[in-house]
Design a protein around this motif. Structure first.
Motif, PDB file in Angstrom:
ATOM      1  N   TYR A  55       0.810  -1.147  -0.061  1.00 54.53           N
ATOM      2  CA  TYR A  55       0.063  -0.104  -0.061  1.00 54.53           C
ATOM      3  C   TYR A  55       0.853   1.229  -0.043  1.00 54.53           C
ATOM      4  N   TYR A  74      -8.344   3.549   0.080  1.00 55.27           N
ATOM      5  CA  TYR A  74      -9.118   3.299  -1.407  1.00 55.27           C
ATOM      6  C   TYR A  74      -8.546   1.993  -1.702  1.00 55.27           C
ATOM      7  N   HIS A  76      -8.767  -0.519  -5.132  1.00 57.13           N
ATOM      8  CA  HIS A  76      -8.611  -0.204  -6.660  1.00 57.13           C
ATOM      9  C   HIS A  76      -9.705  -1.213  -7.354  1.00 57.13           C
ATOM     10  N   LYS A  85      -2.908   0.293  -7.293  1.00 59.55           N
ATOM     11  CA  LYS A  85      -3.381   1.125  -6.197  1.00 59.55           C
ATOM     12  C   LYS A  85      -3.258   2.564  -6.930  1.00 59.55           C
ATOM     13  N   HIS A  88      -6.030   5.378  -7.451  1.00 58.28           N
ATOM     14  CA  HIS A  88      -6.558   6.440  -6.428  1.00 58.28           C
ATOM     15  C   HIS A  88      -5.384   7.137  -5.990  1.00 58.28           C
ATOM     16  N   HIS A  89      -4.505   7.381  -6.632  1.00 53.37           N
ATOM     17  CA  HIS A  89      -3.329   8.378  -5.894  1.00 53.37           C
ATOM     18  C   HIS A  89      -3.762   9.756  -6.062  1.00 53.37           C
ATOM     19  N   CYS A  92      -6.042  10.138  -3.176  1.00 53.03           N
ATOM     20  CA  CYS A  92      -5.150  10.510  -1.743  1.00 53.03           C
ATOM     21  C   CYS A  92      -4.592  11.788  -1.726  1.00 53.03           C
ATOM     22  N   THR A 102      -4.383   9.167   4.025  1.00 49.62           N
ATOM     23  CA  THR A 102      -4.971   8.609   2.989  1.00 49.62           C
ATOM     24  C   THR A 102      -4.070   7.498   2.793  1.00 49.62           C
ATOM     25  N   THR A 104      -3.844   3.987  -0.480  1.00 49.64           N
ATOM     26  CA  THR A 104      -4.457   3.163  -1.572  1.00 49.64           C
ATOM     27  C   THR A 104      -3.857   1.743  -1.503  1.00 49.64           C
ATOM     28  N   GLY A 149     -13.849   2.887  -2.991  1.00 48.65           N
ATOM     29  CA  GLY A 149     -13.456   2.082  -3.841  1.00 48.65           C
ATOM     30  C   GLY A 149     -14.190   2.214  -5.137  1.00 48.65           C
TER      31      GLY A 149
END
Length: 312
Positions: A55, A74, A76, A85, A88-89, A92, A102, A104, A149
């Protein structure tokens, strides 16, 4: 889709899964840039022994000076067989600037040996526990969270939120185009081969069952138990944000309607944002995207702040 993926996923996935992967890929083609003034960044932290057990964690600039923080995690998308992952950068980066921790995460996939949806839920749990411990080693105390998600990740986030125990209190869920009912996503296929049926059942349950003996009703029961809507009741119906595309022919509108019906029957709080001109990627309704972000901000303030004075 190669033969290994077809065999690993089982019946009914086929082309639908491939298209879901394509849809998820579209969501992270444009990679956002990280700036050090956002906070602290820790990437590719291992939370388990499997290949995809990693993560990325982001802590706001003043994290160590606060008594406690809230986490937004988050999960993915990628049809349970792909994705990463970094999808969702952007999420974050956006929310760490607003003062929230945060993260992901990656998780094991169905095309790996011995992996089922249950494996993924166990890995979400392990990831949360590791995040809490890792942050504590950095002098940061996380004591509550939200889970979000997209697509397959939305399904997993809902399954975890509604059907699993939580090491940190989950205050709300934030879901985009998450399949809510496998009976809708994977309609009955009477022509499926026995091996495909058995692989599908294993993907859902982690159990090996003789596929030739399963009736349509038994398969529907298995699909239902792999469906988030099945687990929503008076005690599990967390406040939730649901975002779906009205023109999504992959995760069809019947998914959000099933969630809507269940929440309405229970009288539990939720916000449904339907993107009228969008398909699976939710890219054609800018006003709805803005509404989603403003709703997310309101949920953070309402549900995190309501518990901010609780003792550690």
């Amino acid at each position: 889709m190669n033969k290994k993926i077809k065999k690993g996923c089982g019946c009914l996935f086929g082309a639908v899964l491939l298209l879901l992967v394509i849809g998820a890929v579209t969501l992270y083609v444009l990679k956002p840039k990280w700036h050090d003034d956002y906070g602290q960044r820790f990437t590719d932290i291992a939370y388990g022994s499997r290949e995809h057990n990693t993560y990325d964690l982001y802590l706001p600039v003043d994290a160590a000076s606060k008594d406690s923080l809230a986490l937004i995690l988050y999960v993915h998308g990628g049809s349970w067989i792909g994705g990463d992952k970094y999808e969702h950068h952007g999420d974050c980066y956006k929310w760490v600037q607003k003062g929230y921790a945060t993260a992901t995460m990656n998780y094991s996939l169905l095309n790996e040996g011995g992996v089922s949806l249950l494996t993924m839920l166990e890995e979400i749990d392990a990831c949360i526990r590791h995040i809490e411990q890792f942050a504590a080693c950095k002098g940061v105390h996380i004591r509550q969270m939200a889970i979000g998600g997209t697509s397959a990740g939305g399904h997993l986030a809902m399954m975890y939120a509604y059907s699993h125990s939580h090491p940190l209190p989950i205050r709300f869920a934030a879901i985009k185009v998450g399949p809510a009912d496998f009976r809708i996503l994977f309609p009955y296929n009477g022509d499926a081969k026995t091996e495909e049926v058995e692989n599908f059942v294993f993907s859902c349950t982690g159990e090996r069952i003789d596929g030739s003996a399963l009736t349509r009703e038994q398969l529907d029961s298995i699909k239902l138990k792999a469906s988030p809507v099945f687990y929503i009741n008076d005690s599990t119906a967390l406040p939730s944000i649901f975002a779906y595309g009205e023109k999504d022919w992959l995760v069809k509108p019947d998914h959000y309607r099933s969630l809507q019906a269940k929440y309405d029957s229970l009288g539990k709080p939720y916000n449904l944002i339907v993107f009228p001109n969008s398909g699976h990627t939710l890219m054609n309704d800018k006003d709805c995207s803005e509404k989603y972000d403003s709703t997310m901000s309101a949920y953070c303030k309402k549900y995190f702040d309501a518990h901010s004075s609780e003792p550690l």
